[in-house]
Structure formats: structure tokens, C-alpha cells
Design a protein around this motif. Sequence first.
Motif, PDB file in Angstrom:
ATOM      1  N   LEU A   1     -64.504  -6.486 -46.757  1.00 27.98           N
ATOM      2  CA  LEU A   1     -64.170  -7.783 -46.184  1.00 27.98           C
ATOM      3  C   LEU A   1     -63.995  -8.839 -47.268  1.00 27.98           C
ATOM      4  N   ASP A   2     -62.986  -9.673 -47.093  1.00 27.52           N
ATOM      5  CA  ASP A   2     -62.730 -10.782 -48.007  1.00 27.52           C
ATOM      6  C   ASP A   2     -63.303 -12.061 -47.383  1.00 27.52           C
ATOM      7  N   ILE A   3     -64.531 -12.388 -47.754  1.00 32.05           N
ATOM      8  CA  ILE A   3     -65.200 -13.584 -47.233  1.00 32.05           C
ATOM      9  C   ILE A   3     -65.254 -14.617 -48.358  1.00 32.05           C
ATOM     10  N   SER A   4     -64.501 -15.698 -48.204  1.00 31.98           N
ATOM     11  CA  SER A   4     -64.456 -16.721 -49.253  1.00 31.98           C
ATOM     12  C   SER A   4     -65.233 -17.963 -48.808  1.00 31.98           C
ATOM     13  N   VAL A   5     -65.964 -18.547 -49.743  1.00 32.78           N
ATOM     14  CA  VAL A   5     -66.768 -19.739 -49.484  1.00 32.78           C
ATOM     15  C   VAL A   5     -66.369 -20.814 -50.488  1.00 32.78           C
ATOM     16  N   SER A   6     -66.195 -22.038 -50.018  1.00 28.83           N
ATOM     17  CA  SER A   6     -65.790 -23.130 -50.900  1.00 28.83           C
ATOM     18  C   SER A   6     -66.379 -24.452 -50.412  1.00 28.83           C
ATOM     19  N   LEU A   7     -66.351 -25.454 -51.294  1.00 28.35           N
ATOM     20  CA  LEU A   7     -66.717 -26.810 -50.932  1.00 28.35           C
ATOM     21  C   LEU A   7     -65.481 -27.564 -50.489  1.00 28.35           C
ATOM     22  N   CYS A   8     -65.660 -28.530 -49.609  1.00 30.38           N
ATOM     23  CA  CYS A   8     -64.541 -29.389 -49.242  1.00 30.38           C
ATOM     24  C   CYS A   8     -64.063 -30.153 -50.484  1.00 30.38           C
ATOM     25  N   LYS A   9     -62.788 -30.557 -50.503  1.00 31.23           N
ATOM     26  CA  LYS A   9     -62.175 -31.140 -51.703  1.00 31.23           C
ATOM     27  C   LYS A   9     -62.894 -32.386 -52.200  1.00 31.23           C
ATOM     28  N   ASP A  10     -63.444 -33.184 -51.327  1.00 29.74           N
ATOM     29  CA  ASP A  10     -64.063 -34.446 -51.739  1.00 29.74           C
ATOM     30  C   ASP A  10     -65.542 -34.299 -52.098  1.00 29.74           C
ATOM     31  N   GLN A  11     -66.037 -33.043 -52.139  1.00 28.85           N
ATOM     32  CA  GLN A  11     -67.459 -32.820 -52.383  1.00 28.85           C
ATOM     33  C   GLN A  11     -67.730 -32.520 -53.864  1.00 28.85           C
ATOM     34  N   PRO A  12     -68.791 -33.090 -54.427  1.00 30.23           N
ATOM     35  CA  PRO A  12     -69.155 -32.774 -55.813  1.00 30.23           C
ATOM     36  C   PRO A  12     -69.761 -31.382 -55.909  1.00 30.23           C
ATOM     37  N   ASN A  13     -69.760 -30.840 -57.096  1.00 37.57           N
ATOM     38  CA  ASN A  13     -70.305 -29.506 -57.301  1.00 37.57           C
ATOM     39  C   ASN A  13     -71.812 -29.495 -57.013  1.00 37.57           C
ATOM     40  N   THR A  14     -72.295 -28.380 -56.462  1.00 39.06           N
ATOM     41  CA  THR A  14     -73.710 -28.256 -56.115  1.00 39.06           C
ATOM     42  C   THR A  14     -74.130 -26.796 -56.194  1.00 39.06           C
ATOM     43  N   SER A  15     -75.381 -26.578 -56.520  1.00 38.42           N
ATOM     44  CA  SER A  15     -75.908 -25.210 -56.578  1.00 38.42           C
ATOM     45  C   SER A  15     -75.991 -24.573 -55.195  1.00 38.42           C
ATOM     46  N   LEU A  16     -75.844 -25.385 -54.150  1.00 39.05           N
ATOM     47  CA  LEU A  16     -75.829 -24.835 -52.794  1.00 39.05           C
ATOM     48  C   LEU A  16     -74.602 -23.953 -52.567  1.00 39.05           C
ATOM     49  N   LEU A  17     -73.538 -24.217 -53.310  1.00 39.14           N
ATOM     50  CA  LEU A  17     -72.337 -23.382 -53.208  1.00 39.14           C
ATOM     51  C   LEU A  17     -72.660 -21.958 -53.650  1.00 39.14           C
ATOM     52  N   HIS A  18     -73.423 -21.831 -54.740  1.00 41.84           N
ATOM     53  CA  HIS A  18     -73.830 -20.498 -55.204  1.00 41.84           C
ATOM     54  C   HIS A  18     -74.695 -19.807 -54.154  1.00 41.84           C
ATOM     55  N   LEU A  19     -75.570 -20.559 -53.500  1.00 35.40           N
ATOM     56  CA  LEU A  19     -76.411 -20.000 -52.442  1.00 35.40           C
ATOM     57  C   LEU A  19     -75.567 -19.440 -51.306  1.00 35.40           C
ATOM     58  N   MET A  20     -74.545 -20.167 -50.913  1.00 37.69           N
ATOM     59  CA  MET A  20     -73.677 -19.712 -49.824  1.00 37.69           C
ATOM     60  C   MET A  20     -72.824 -18.515 -50.242  1.00 37.69           C
ATOM     61  N   LYS A  21     -72.369 -18.515 -51.506  1.00 35.87           N
ATOM     62  CA  LYS A  21     -71.539 -17.402 -51.964  1.00 35.87           C
ATOM     63  C   LYS A  21     -72.340 -16.101 -52.062  1.00 35.87           C
ATOM     64  N   LYS A  22     -73.639 -16.231 -52.287  1.00 32.34           N
ATOM     65  CA  LYS A  22     -74.465 -15.036 -52.395  1.00 32.34           C
ATOM     66  C   LYS A  22     -75.112 -14.680 -51.055  1.00 32.34           C
ATOM     67  N   ASP A  23     -76.088 -15.464 -50.633  1.00 36.19           N
ATOM     68  CA  ASP A  23     -76.823 -15.162 -49.408  1.00 36.19           C
ATOM     69  C   ASP A  23     -76.013 -15.470 -48.152  1.00 36.19           C
ATOM     70  N   GLY A  24     -75.225 -16.542 -48.205  1.00 34.96           N
ATOM     71  CA  GLY A  24     -74.428 -16.919 -47.040  1.00 34.96           C
ATOM     72  C   GLY A  24     -73.398 -15.866 -46.675  1.00 34.96           C
ATOM     73  N   VAL A  25     -72.729 -15.326 -47.681  1.00 37.08           N
ATOM     74  CA  VAL A  25     -71.732 -14.282 -47.431  1.00 37.08           C
ATOM     75  C   VAL A  25     -72.386 -13.055 -46.808  1.00 37.08           C
ATOM     76  N   GLN A  26     -73.581 -12.695 -47.296  1.00 38.39           N
ATOM     77  CA  GLN A  26     -74.289 -11.549 -46.717  1.00 38.39           C
ATOM     78  C   GLN A  26     -74.645 -11.788 -45.257  1.00 38.39           C
ATOM     79  N   LYS A  27     -75.070 -13.018 -44.943  1.00 40.24           N
ATOM     80  CA  LYS A  27     -75.425 -13.335 -43.557  1.00 40.24           C
ATOM     81  C   LYS A  27     -74.184 -13.308 -42.653  1.00 40.24           C
ATOM     82  N   VAL A  28     -73.053 -13.788 -43.161  1.00 42.18           N
ATOM     83  CA  VAL A  28     -71.813 -13.749 -42.378  1.00 42.18           C
ATOM     84  C   VAL A  28     -71.410 -12.298 -42.127  1.00 42.18           C
ATOM     85  N   GLN A  29     -71.510 -11.458 -43.154  1.00 42.26           N
ATOM     86  CA  GLN A  29     -71.168 -10.046 -42.992  1.00 42.26           C
ATOM     87  C   GLN A  29     -72.086  -9.378 -41.972  1.00 42.26           C
TER      88      GLN A  29
END
Length: 345
Positions: free
Chosen positions: A117-145
Motif C-alpha cells: 500500500l502507498d500511504i502518504s502523509v504530509s503537512l498542510c502547505k501553511d504549516q511549519p515543520n514539526t516532529s509530529l509529522l515523523h510520528l504520523m509517517k511512522k506510527d500513523g501509517v501503521q495504524k492506517v494500515q
Amino acid sequence: MAKWGKGDPRWIVEERADATNVNNWHWTERDVTGWSSDKLKKLLLGVQVEGEAGNCQVTEVNKLVGEASINNRKGKLIYFYEWVIKASWLGTSNSGIKYKGNIEVANFSDENDMDDLDISVSLCKDQPNTSLLHLMKKDGVQKVQTALESYVTHLKSVFTQGMMLPAANGASQSQPSKTQSQIKVNKTQISATVSATAPHVVFSSTEGVRIPTCCFTLKENFLTSAEELYRTFTSQEFVQVFTHSPAVVEGHSGGKFRLLDGTVTGEFTELVPDEKLVMRWRFKTWPSEHYAIISLVLKEHGDETNLKMDCKGVPVGEEERTREGWRRYYFEAIKQTFGYGAQLN
């Protein structure tokens, strides 16, 4: 082609006014798109993750485009689903700052394995970078799967019985619905008569208690490939479908399994893909830590697969219960659920 008046079991219109699709010979289809849409939304909106930087959760399913259906041909169920999914997630840092992002799943279908499965996670364009993005790309993707895997399991378990139509004798090929108490009684109250010809040996449990045991052999034919039959025994998804209950199945050597509300537990000790399965297997009512050794050998011949089961170390007095348990809750259930039973001429 079914022949009128020739006793063909596919044609009993002369006996039934409703011309029922007997023995599921003709193609039948059920659209489950609406149910699937609701189920997917519910599962995805339940996705939440938490880490050192804060927590995130799916807040909205913005786009859910696709379809799902179940098809029945000659008693075999075929599942089709294809979805494009877009969702929004909201992250909250430990300091209380909110971040918004998006999730996209572009290739969720029956043709793709979950690992592909190709599950992509990103921040909205107007959002600053945050370590929460890494959390979603790792644990969040697993939960979605996991949520998507749960959808597939529910799809195959919820609609299995509804698609198994009446046979020529008027009886449904699916197992009738039962109350929880009836299910528990059927699982435990199987005849414990011992075969007079069963060879008795002495087997020691890991606790050092020596008990008399016996062994037996069963043979069954399944109208499917050895690959499909092997997967039916080793895939948690498939086991949950034919047992109609939650299960834990780790399909690798050394992997554990737990079936039928814990009535059956064990461990795979040897797995040869599409050829052989060896397991330590027990009923929970057996003496503590006592296991039988069960070997399943699969041999494919044309359109069918022959299965030979050798069972050793069954406590004396439990042979018939074990034998009938395997016939009923494994072999017959698999045939009825997936259409691997007797072929019509």
C-alpha cells in the motif's frame, strides 16, 4: 450446461417455483459499496497515535471514492474492492500547538497486498515543520494500515454467510447463525468416545506428567490449489473468516496461534509453503502444557489438493472429539466458506 429432467443438481426449477440459484452454480453479485464506505470512515476516524512530541488523530475523511462487491460462482466467494482515500489529521504538541496534515491512500484494492500500500502523509502547505509529522509517517501509517486490514477482515466475515445460497436439498451451504451459548456448547460438547482400534502410546508433558495418548490419520480433498489451501491455514485473515471469530495466527515457523475464543492454541513448528504444516496443537481443556503433534501434508492433483493429516499425542478419551473437531471446525468450515467442497458433474 444444466440438463432439464436429467437429475442435474444445478437444475431443480421443476421442483421449485422460485427457480433459486441452486448450489450457487450461477454468478451472483452483491454490492457492498455503501456498507464499505461507512465502515472505512468509522475505522479511519478511530486512528490515533501518541509519542514524545505529542499526539495525532484522523479528524476527517475528505475523499472516499471507489466500490466494493462480493461475487459467488460455483460456491466460491470472490471479493472485489478498490478505493482512493484522502483524510485529514490534527496533531497537538506537548506545548499545545496544533498542526494540520493530510493522508492519501491511492491503491487500496484487492489486487494489492497490504505491504504494498502507498500511504502518504504530509503537512498542510501553511504549516511549519514539526516532529509530529515523523510520528504520523511512522506510527500513523501503521495504524492506517491496520484499519484497512480490519476493513478487509470484516468484509469477508460479515458477508460470507449471506452469499452462500441454498443447496438442492433446500439447506443453506452456510452455517446457521447461533447464539454465543450454542457456539460454546458445540465447541466443547463433542463426543469423547475412544476408537477401540486406536494405538495407545505414552507421552510426557513438559511438566513431567505421563499420560496415555493415541494417534489417528485423516484424509480430505479440497477443490483448490495447494497454495490457496496452505494460505487458508496460515493467514490470520482467512482463519478468522472460516471460524467466524477473532483469531491470532502468526504464519511462520515458531509462530503462535489462538482460535475459537481460546478453545484451540498452539505453535507452528515447521512450515513448507504450499506443501506441509507441522504444529503443536491443544484444546484448552487438556492437561496443562500438553500438546498433540499435527502434520498436514498437501499434494496438488489437477484442480484439487489432497490433504493428509497425521495426529499424534492426543490424550486417550479425546480422540473422537479431536477428530470431529478438525472435520467440523477446520475441513467442513473451509469447504463451506470458500467453496472448496465437492464438485458438480
